[in-house]
Design a protein around this motif. Structure first.
Motif, PDB file in Angstrom:
ATOM      1  N   MET A  41      62.496  63.925  57.643  1.00 16.91           N
ATOM      2  CA  MET A  41      62.865  64.548  56.375  1.00 16.91           C
ATOM      3  C   MET A  41      62.203  65.913  56.234  1.00 16.91           C
ATOM      4  N   LYS A  42      62.814  66.735  55.436  1.00 11.48           N
ATOM      5  CA  LYS A  42      62.195  67.989  55.044  1.00 11.48           C
ATOM      6  C   LYS A  42      61.532  67.772  53.689  1.00 11.48           C
ATOM      7  N   ILE A  43      60.208  67.924  53.660  1.00  8.40           N
ATOM      8  CA  ILE A  43      59.431  67.640  52.460  1.00  8.40           C
ATOM      9  C   ILE A  43      58.653  68.887  52.069  1.00  8.40           C
ATOM     10  N   THR A  44      58.757  69.274  50.822  1.00  6.87           N
ATOM     11  CA  THR A  44      58.013  70.415  50.301  1.00  6.87           C
ATOM     12  C   THR A  44      56.944  69.916  49.344  1.00  6.87           C
ATOM     13  N   VAL A  45      55.708  70.344  49.583  1.00  3.11           N
ATOM     14  CA  VAL A  45      54.590  69.983  48.713  1.00  3.11           C
ATOM     15  C   VAL A  45      54.182  71.232  47.944  1.00  3.11           C
ATOM     16  N   CYS A  46      54.508  71.272  46.679  1.00  2.00           N
ATOM     17  CA  CYS A  46      54.131  72.403  45.822  1.00  2.00           C
ATOM     18  C   CYS A  46      52.752  72.118  45.235  1.00  2.00           C
ATOM     19  N   GLY A  95      55.770  63.429  61.606  1.00  2.00           N
ATOM     20  CA  GLY A  95      56.987  63.982  62.170  1.00  2.00           C
ATOM     21  C   GLY A  95      57.937  64.624  61.182  1.00  2.00           C
ATOM     22  N   HIS A  96      57.535  64.742  59.911  1.00  2.86           N
ATOM     23  CA  HIS A  96      58.389  65.391  58.923  1.00  2.86           C
ATOM     24  C   HIS A  96      58.291  66.912  59.050  1.00  2.86           C
ATOM     25  N   GLU A  97      59.337  67.595  58.634  1.00  4.86           N
ATOM     26  CA  GLU A  97      59.279  69.045  58.488  1.00  4.86           C
ATOM     27  C   GLU A  97      58.655  69.323  57.128  1.00  4.86           C
ATOM     28  N   VAL A  98      57.472  69.925  57.132  1.00  3.04           N
ATOM     29  CA  VAL A  98      56.701  70.058  55.902  1.00  3.04           C
ATOM     30  C   VAL A  98      56.551  71.527  55.516  1.00  3.04           C
ATOM     31  N   LYS A 111      49.687  77.516  57.692  1.00  6.92           N
ATOM     32  CA  LYS A 111      50.343  77.805  58.966  1.00  6.92           C
ATOM     33  C   LYS A 111      49.506  77.331  60.136  1.00  6.92           C
ATOM     34  N   LYS A 112      48.182  77.400  60.020  1.00  9.63           N
ATOM     35  CA  LYS A 112      47.310  76.891  61.080  1.00  9.63           C
ATOM     36  C   LYS A 112      47.448  75.383  61.239  1.00  9.63           C
ATOM     37  N   GLU A 113      47.872  74.722  60.170  1.00 14.05           N
ATOM     38  CA  GLU A 113      48.084  73.264  60.211  1.00 14.05           C
ATOM     39  C   GLU A 113      49.533  72.921  60.549  1.00 14.05           C
ATOM     40  N   ASN A 114      50.297  73.910  61.011  1.00 15.09           N
ATOM     41  CA  ASN A 114      51.716  73.732  61.373  1.00 15.09           C
ATOM     42  C   ASN A 114      52.579  73.344  60.180  1.00 15.09           C
ATOM     43  N   ILE A 115      52.181  73.825  59.010  1.00 14.07           N
ATOM     44  CA  ILE A 115      52.956  73.643  57.791  1.00 14.07           C
ATOM     45  C   ILE A 115      53.574  74.990  57.436  1.00 14.07           C
ATOM     46  N   HIS A 116      54.837  74.978  57.048  1.00 13.58           N
ATOM     47  CA  HIS A 116      55.503  76.214  56.645  1.00 13.58           C
ATOM     48  C   HIS A 116      54.912  76.671  55.303  1.00 13.58           C
ATOM     49  N   GLY A 117      54.029  77.635  55.342  1.00 10.80           N
ATOM     50  CA  GLY A 117      53.346  78.074  54.136  1.00 10.80           C
ATOM     51  C   GLY A 117      54.101  79.173  53.412  1.00 10.80           C
TER      52      GLY A 117
END
Length: 276
Positions: A1-6, A23-26, A40-46
């Motif tokens: 899933m694509k999950i966005t954490v605001c 394995g989610h797209e975060v 971004k260093k944690e491989n999260i799209h910031g």
């Protein structure tokens, strides 16, 4: 899933990291460029996010990508003062409108058990909220806005007081003198158990449209709990003038735990805290 954490702060960042590991797209938001680089260093799209989110901003491609998600987790704390609470309502409402316009499918809104106000005795998920403080009123108003926009595709998750090994309220009360209401019960939940609750929600397709809350089933008095925790931490315990208190509000999360098939790692709060 694509999950966005605001709101990738003390709770949101470890949640985002666990979701990425699964394995989610975060995608995640921060309010500073340094914070975005950390994501971004944690491989999260910031994404740098400033609220309120105006339409000429959220129509930009990066914000459309941020909000076009399978699940949006809104984890933005509310200030305690009334002016902060009013601004919080405006800020989060703008985010909700932008998310709906950009195709967000589902929402988990992080709220607080303070929406139950000063009620006494056992409180369950269906108990009527009676918010008293400005921040509780703001959260309850936003809960209703989320339900209005997403209905059965939303979950309201009300959290009791959050603790962890490196952020514990006993540190703030240690060595304090002449405290009152020592007999009043407490309602707390460990951050790790909250993250497990998020994972249980996301793993299930059956519970959307619900209001859940999380709290430890153990409700010791303030005097009992903070004395024991201070001693475990090697701190001077606080001194209470009395062991009196009104009949305590007990957040009973048994329905949530049963529904999500969730077993708390820290049901009694003192477990595995010997090295805090």
């Amino acid at each position: 899933m694509k999950i966005t954490v605001c709101g990738c702060g003390w709770l949101g960042l470890p949640l985002a990291k666990v979701l990425h590991e699964q394995g989610h797209e975060v995608w995640g938001t921060k309010t500073s460029k340094e914070g975005v680089q950390l994501l971004k260093k944690e491989n999260i799209h910031g994404v740098l996010l400033s609220l309120p989110l105006l339409k000429y901003v959220w129509t930009q491609s990066v914000y459309r990508a941020l909000l076009a998600c399978d699940v949006l987790v809104i984890n933005i704390p509310c200030g305690r003062k009334q002016d902060k609470a009013l601004q919080h309502i405006e800020n989060v409402t703008s985010l909700l409108i932008a998310a709906k316009a950009n195709g967000c499918r589902r929402v988990i809104f992080v709220s607080t058990t303070s929406v139950y106000g000063d009620v006494q005795g056992r409180v369950v998920e269906t108990s009527e909220p009676f918010p008293v403080t400005s921040s509780a009123c703001a959260n309850y108003q936003l809960e209703r806005e989320v339900i209005k926009l997403w209905g059965s595709d939303a979950i309201i998750l009300r959290l009791s007081g959050l603790i962890s090994e490196n952020r514990h309220p006993a540190r703030f009360l240690a060595n304090k003198r002449d405290l009152t209401q020592g007999g009043t019960g407490i309602n707390l939940i460990h951050r790790d158990d909250v993250i497990q609750g998020f994972l249980a929600i996301l793993d299930s397709q059956q519970h959307w449209g619900n209001t859940f809350h999380l709290a430890s089933p153990w409700h010791p008095s303030r005097e009992q709990y903070y004395t024991k925790m201070s001693l475990l931490m090697g701190l001077t315990p606080p001194h209470f003038l009395d062991v009196l208190g009104s009949e305590q509000k007990q957040i009973d999360a048994s329905y949530t735990l049963k529904s999500l098939k969730l077993s708390l790692r820290y049901p009694f709060l003192l477990d595995d805290f010997s090295e805090v």
